[in-house]
Design an enzyme around this catalytic site. Structure first.
Site, PDB file in Angstrom:
ATOM      1  CB  ALA A  10     -13.280  -1.103   6.901  1.00  0.00           C
ATOM      2  NE  ARG A  15     -10.919 -16.166   6.106  1.00  0.00           N
ATOM      3  CZ  ARG A  15     -11.225 -16.174   4.807  1.00  0.00           C
ATOM      4  NH1 ARG A  15     -10.912 -17.220   4.060  1.00  0.00           N
ATOM      5  NH2 ARG A  15     -11.817 -15.126   4.250  1.00  0.00           N
ATOM      6  CD  GLN A  73     -17.296  -0.143   5.943  1.00  0.00           C
ATOM      7  OE1 GLN A  73     -16.171  -0.611   5.776  1.00  0.00           O
ATOM      8  NE2 GLN A  73     -18.362  -0.656   5.364  1.00  0.00           N
ATOM      9  CE1 TYR A 100     -13.158  -4.563  -2.866  1.00  0.00           C
ATOM     10  CE2 TYR A 100     -12.729  -6.917  -3.002  1.00  0.00           C
ATOM     11  CZ  TYR A 100     -13.604  -5.853  -3.090  1.00  0.00           C
ATOM     12  OH  TYR A 100     -14.914  -6.076  -3.399  1.00  0.00           O
ATOM     13  CG  ASP A 102      -8.051  -8.027   1.192  1.00  0.00           C
ATOM     14  OD1 ASP A 102      -8.439  -7.444   0.149  1.00  0.00           O
ATOM     15  OD2 ASP A 102      -8.793  -8.762   1.865  1.00  0.00           O
ATOM     16  CG  ASN A 225      -9.097 -14.080   2.397  1.00  0.00           C
ATOM     17  OD1 ASN A 225      -9.536 -12.959   2.628  1.00  0.00           O
ATOM     18  ND2 ASN A 225      -9.321 -14.718   1.265  1.00  0.00           N
ATOM     19  NE  ARG A 331      26.395  -1.832  14.925  1.00  0.00           N
ATOM     20  CZ  ARG A 331      26.800  -1.350  16.097  1.00  0.00           C
ATOM     21  NH1 ARG A 331      27.891  -1.840  16.682  1.00  0.00           N
ATOM     22  NH2 ARG A 331      26.123  -0.384  16.682  1.00  0.00           N
ATOM     23  CE1 TYR A 364      32.020  -1.857  16.888  1.00  0.00           C
ATOM     24  CE2 TYR A 364      33.239  -0.901  18.721  1.00  0.00           C
ATOM     25  CZ  TYR A 364      32.205  -0.831  17.801  1.00  0.00           C
ATOM     26  OH  TYR A 364      31.367   0.252  17.791  1.00  0.00           O
ATOM     27  NE  ARG A 438      54.361  -6.803  24.480  1.00  0.00           N
ATOM     28  CZ  ARG A 438      54.652  -7.116  23.238  1.00  0.00           C
ATOM     29  NH1 ARG A 438      53.725  -7.076  22.312  1.00  0.00           N
ATOM     30  NH2 ARG A 438      55.873  -7.474  22.906  1.00  0.00           N
TER      31      ARG A 438
END
Ligand code: UD1
Ligand code: CA
Length: 455
Positions: A10, A15, A73, A100, A102, A225, A331, A364, A438
């Site tokens: 909560a 920090r 909370q 916890y 964290d 923290n 990709r 590409y 071409r």
């Protein structure tokens, strides 16, 4: 016995100097809170309770897949207040473990050790002996060495401040005792908060046995923290991951310059040079060699494939004996068959590249099906997009595409065909044909060169 796991998340985490909730910051690519929940779910018969407050909706959304009981909370009044808010959902005959959000590196083995010591008349406390316990609650023991209380730093006497055994905050208690203790918590302390740690003195008072367990390393119970601590735990976890992989036989040029944000499966004799990032699920076959600065995300790489430096691969499959890079970019949807080559400054996307086909330079190739043994000259572009729709380019086996060619999709090049360099191909080329698309070259004799004008 059922185990309620209450995860405290909560807090604001000011920090961190971030708009994002502290527990959503990543360690090795995974939000801290998800690491904690993941570890908690390795225990038997677990009911997860997630205490949220600051940015609770975002935290809840990020943790949705765990189906934890969400407990709000608002106006947090301390760790004791946090656990108290979950009281109605706790199994009256079960146990509660507090974690916890964290403290991300807590290990399943440590929690299992705690669980193995628990019973109806025992409270199991995870403590750690620190060179400096600054900021932590201190574990107070009597002459017999029994734990009698935890005092918070801000409430500690000078003598208590010297205690090196610190509270990690992680404890396991029988609910039959914990629930009444929580209702007895008071906030008459230096911070005006309801301290969960006050239940320790109540346990000692009520003759409940208090046993302590220690973590395997300090990092396991270290909290985050600020961004400095976040980076420290990131390195700690990366070091552990690197060591596990090296023990499995991976050659790493420098384990300190290796980042794994997901899972990496390796074959025999793979080597990875410095500054490579592996993300999601990556699988390497045998004898794969990866040079410096490569980024591989969700991909499978076949045996003996060589990936030169600065290559990016995402959601793709690469066969055996392929050759990629330097500076190649695969990709999503690139599938390379055995012995294919994707050279420097070549980008592929949704491209099936047949056995032994080569695209060596500056090209590409997107939305393409390419057969075997094709040679694509430098500067070839598949023009797959008309501004609205994507179209397919099909290239048969053994085709030779001359340099600087544009293949305007949808277009089909038959098996064995040859495309003259510099062509813009818009129509089907049949099997074994030569296509020139071409302007013809004309040469003029005795061309008078321009002369510079006098000013
Ligand atoms: C707490 C312990 C301390 C221990 C230390 C370990 C208490 C009173 N003290 O102190 O003994 O050494 O952890 O790191 O328990 N949180 C909430 N709601 C609240 C208060 C906190 O969810 O009302 C969450 C925070 O977001 C944080 C965790 O609980 O994740 C710990 O709270 P924090 O205020 O940092 O406790 P400490 O003062 O560090
Ligand atoms: Ca803290």
């Amino acid at each position: 016995m059922n185990q309620d796991v209450v995860v405290l998340a909560a807090g604001k985490g000011s920090r961190m100097k971030s708009n994002k909730s502290k527990v959503l910051h990543n360690i090795a690519g995974v939000p801290m809170i998800r690491r904690v929940l993941d570890t908690a779910t390795t225990l038997a018969n677990v009911n997860l309770h997630l205490i949220v407050g600051h940015q609770g909706d975002t935290v809840a959304k990020a943790c949705q897949s765990f189906e934890a009981n969400l407990v709000w909370q608002n106006n947090p009044k301390g760790t004791g207040d946090a656990v108290k808010r979950a009281v109605d959902s706790l199994d009256p005959d079960g146990m509660t473990l507090t974690l916890y959000g964290d403290v991300p590196l807590i290990r399943s083995e440590t929690l299992q050790k705690m669980a193995s010591l628990a019973n109806d008349n025992t409270l199991v406390l995870l403590t750690v002996v620190l060179e400096s316990a600054q900021g932590y609650g201190r574990i107070v023991r009597n002459e017999a060495g029994k734990v009698t209380a935890i005092v918070e730093q801000k409430d500690a006497s000078e003598a208590e401040e010297k205690i090196k055994e610190a509270n990690t905050g992680i404890l396991l208690a029988p609910n039959q005792k914990l629930i009444p203790w929580l209702s007895q918590l008071k906030c008459n302390n230096a911070q005006g908060e309801y301290y969960l740690t006050d239940v320790i003195a109540m346990a000692a008072r009520d003759g409940v046995e208090i046993v302590t367990v220690h973590p395997s390393s300090e990092a396991e119970v270290s909290g985050v923290n600020d961004k400095i601590q976040l980076a420290q735990l990131e390195r700690e976890l990366q070091k552990n991951q690197a060591e596990i992989l090296m023990a499995e036989g991976l050659t790493l040029a420098d384990p300190a310059r290796f980042d794994l944000r997901g899972k990496l499966k390796i074959g025999m004799d793979c080597q990875v040079d410095v500054n490579c990032i592996f993300e999601g699920d990556v699988e390497l076959g045998d004898n794969v060699s990866i040079a410096a600065n490569c980024h591989l995300k969700n991909c499978v790489i076949g045996d003996n494939t060589v990936i030169s430096s600065n290559t990016l691969i995402e959601n793709s499959q690469v066969g055996d004996n392929c050759n990629l890079g330097p500076f190649a970019r695969l990709r999503p949807g690139s599938e390379l068959a055995e012995g294919a080559k994707i050279g420097n400054f070549v980008e592929t996307k949704k491209a099936i590249i047949g056995k032994g086909s080569k695209i060596s330079h500056l090209s590409y190739v997107g939305d393409t099906q390419m057969g075997e043994g094709v040679n694509v000259g430098a500067g070839t572009i598949t023009c797959n997009y008309d501004g609205v729709n994507k179209s397919l380019t099909q290239i048969g086996d053994g085709v030779f595409v001359g340099s600087n060619t544009s293949l305007v999709a949808p277009v089909e090049i038959g098996e064995g065909a040859t495309i003259a360099a510099g062509s813009t191909v818009t129509k089907t080329v049949n099997k074994d044909q030569l296509a020139f698309a071409r302007a013809r070259q004309t040469n003029k004799d005795n061309w008078p060169k321009p002369v510079k004008k006098k000013s």
